[in-house]
Design an enzyme around this catalytic site. Structure first.
Site, short mmCIF file in Angstrom:
data_model
loop_
_atom_site.label_atom_id
_atom_site.label_comp_id
_atom_site.label_asym_id
_atom_site.label_seq_id
_atom_site.Cartn_x
_atom_site.Cartn_y
_atom_site.Cartn_z
N ARG A 75 47.63 31.48 44.03
CA ARG A 75 48.25 32.27 44.89
C ARG A 75 47.56 32.50 45.91
NH1 ARG A 75 49.00 37.15 41.60
NH2 ARG A 75 51.10 36.47 41.99
N TYR A 76 45.63 32.37 45.51
CA TYR A 76 44.56 32.34 46.27
C TYR A 76 44.09 31.20 47.17
CZ TYR A 76 44.33 37.11 44.31
OH TYR A 76 44.32 38.51 43.73
N ARG A 101 41.85 28.53 44.13
CA ARG A 101 41.78 28.70 42.70
C ARG A 101 42.69 28.67 41.90
NH1 ARG A 101 40.15 33.52 45.14
NH2 ARG A 101 40.21 35.02 44.71
N CYS A 149 48.50 42.33 22.34
CA CYS A 149 47.93 43.84 23.40
C CYS A 149 49.15 44.72 23.85
CB CYS A 149 46.80 43.60 23.91
SG CYS A 149 45.51 42.01 23.74
N LYS A 156 44.18 40.56 44.14
CA LYS A 156 43.30 41.64 43.95
C LYS A 156 42.93 42.42 45.16
CE LYS A 156 42.35 39.05 40.33
NZ LYS A 156 42.90 38.61 39.89
C1 LIG Z 1 42.81 37.19 39.10
C2 LIG Z 1 44.05 35.72 39.25
C3 LIG Z 1 42.80 34.71 40.00
C4 LIG Z 1 41.10 34.90 39.79
O1 LIG Z 1 40.75 35.87 40.80
P1 LIG Z 1 39.43 35.95 40.74
O2 LIG Z 1 38.91 36.99 41.39
O3 LIG Z 1 38.38 35.05 41.41
O4 LIG Z 1 38.74 36.22 39.29
C5 LIG Z 1 42.90 34.32 40.57
N1 LIG Z 1 44.51 33.50 40.03
C6 LIG Z 1 45.05 34.70 39.96
C7 LIG Z 1 47.01 34.44 40.30
C8 LIG Z 1 45.13 36.29 40.28
O5 LIG Z 1 45.99 37.00 39.09
S1 SF4 Z 2 46.19 40.83 27.48
FE1 SF4 Z 2 46.21 40.63 25.11
S2 SF4 Z 2 48.41 39.95 24.25
FE2 SF4 Z 2 48.52 39.27 26.60
S3 SF4 Z 2 47.50 37.95 27.20
FE3 SF4 Z 2 45.77 38.23 27.12
S4 SF4 Z 2 45.27 38.76 24.58
FE4 SF4 Z 2 47.36 37.89 24.63
#
Ligand SMILES: *Cc1c(COP(=O)(O)O)cnc(C)c1O
Ligand code: SF4
Length: 348
Positions: free
Chosen positions: A90-91, A94, A107, A315
């Site tokens: 997406r970014y 990374r 969770c 984000k």
């Molecule tokens: C959160 C996320 C990341 C990493 O984001 P950072 O702000 O660099 O920690 C990379 N790709 C996706 C799709 C994410 O949701």
């Molecule tokens: S939040 Fe919990 S259930 Fe979801 S991926 Fe992380 S460890 Fe697994």
């Protein structure tokens, strides 16, 4: 069998496994687990002090998961941003690589609730090969985040296979592992695992503690071992009602994290995921938490408050308002105590 595997074997998966001292509505829990599986290993379950506390809410099924219709299955559109199975790009620089669909516990609030505990969706050898080819071709990718599920639930040898193959790609500068294991199954952090991981630096780990009740002798030891292996540790929390959406609890958590050598990285406003909305804290709760941290405790303890925008927007950082007004080059700022100060910017 290793200690951590024994703890996993003794997981609470059904209503009848819930310790007898807690009074429960068995039928309700069974109804929920038909849709959303339950699994809480015996270490994590042992942290429950009383029914309904912050640990309970994270690991024990709740009828509200199926009675509340709010939310959607994949609010972040991870499926649509996925050029090859198991990889989310997406970014600009990374990617996420979803290498595991197993977690040390399920969770109740998980963003990937649609996948957790279900049999499909593990990355196959062929998927991994395709992902590697994608990474080799995309020279702009310099950071690979291994996620899941939980990558540390893989065997040491499987995990090493993945990491070493990614390491061979010259333009990948850093590898990150997103794992909740240091919190939910710290016994998994063994000397053998640490010895393997430290061969592949620069390697970072982001873990996931939500409440001070999760900081125990065991989790402190696990984080210490990883830190001693030269792995910088960050923490991402999800802000939840009745768990941590309270400035006092969050302040204690971030201070404890720094003490065990984990840097608070992000606090997330929960994603709009179906089956989790009864736990979700609000943006206003998040702002209150940050306001209670910034200035009031070490800057090292203060994470970024993040909202992951629905539909794959990414984000977005959110901050309490510290700028009161701007007139020309004159700024009025509010400090952490609420006092106002004038700042004149000579560069403006
Ligand atoms: C959160 C996320 C990341 C990493 O984001 P950072 O702000 O660099 O920690 C990379 N790709 C996706 C799709 C994410 O949701
Ligand atoms: S939040 Fe919990 S259930 Fe979801 S991926 Fe992380 S460890 Fe697994």
């Amino acid at each position: 069998m290793e200690d951590w595997q024994k703890l996993m074997k003794e997981s609470v998966r059904k209503s009848e496994n819930i310790p007898k001292k807690f009074k429960i509505n068995k039928k309700n829990i069974d109804k929920v687990t038909e849709t959303y599986p339950m699994c809480s290993n015996s270490y994590y379950t042992s942290l429950i002090k009383k029914k309904g506390d912050g640990i309970w809410k994270q690991c024990i099924a709740d009828i509200k998961e199926i009675s509340c219709e709010d939310g959607v299955a994949d609010p972040l559109h991870e499926e649509t941003d996925s050029p090859v199975p198991g990889l989310v790009h997406r970014y600009p620089d990374r990617v996420l690589l979803l290498v595991s669909n197993v977690c040390a516990m399920y969770c109740r609030f998980c963003t990937r609730k649609r996948k957790v505990g279900k049999q499909y969706d593990t990355i196959t050898d062929k998927d991994f090969k395709n992902a590697l080819n994608y990474l080799k071709k995309h020279k702009e990718v310099r950071d690979v985040i291994m996620s899941g599920g939980d990558p540390l639930m893989l065997s040491d040898s499987k995990l090493e296979h993945y990491i070493s193959e990614i390491r061979k790609i010259k333009h990948i500068e850093i590898i990150r592992i997103g794992t909740r294991v240091p919190c939910t199954l710290p016994q998994r952090i063994t000397p053998k695992l640490c010895k393997m991981l430290k061969k592949y630096h620069p390697l970072y780990i982001n873990t996931h503690f939500n409440t001070p009740a999760e900081i125990t002798k065991e989790s402190e030891k696990a984080c210490g071992m990883l830190a001693d292996a030269g792995i910088p540790l960050g923490n991402q929390s999800v802000l939840m009602k009745g768990v941590n959406s309270n400035p006092k609890v969050m302040k204690k958590l971030v201070q404890e994290l720094i003490r065990i050598r984990v840097k608070p990285y992000y606090i997330y406003i929960p994603d709009n995921v179906k089956g989790t909305r009864h736990l979700a804290a609000s943006v206003a709760d998040g702002l209150k938490v940050i306001q209670a941290l910034r200035g009031w405790t070490s800057g090292m303890c203060v994470p970024h408050l993040i909202i992951d925008i629905e539909g794959g927007g990414g984000k977005i950082p959110i901050l309490p308002e510290y700028l009161v007004k701007k007139e020309g080059n004159k700024y009025t700022f509010r400090n952490y105590e609420g006092k106002e100060f004038l700042y004149e910017d000579i560069h403006d």
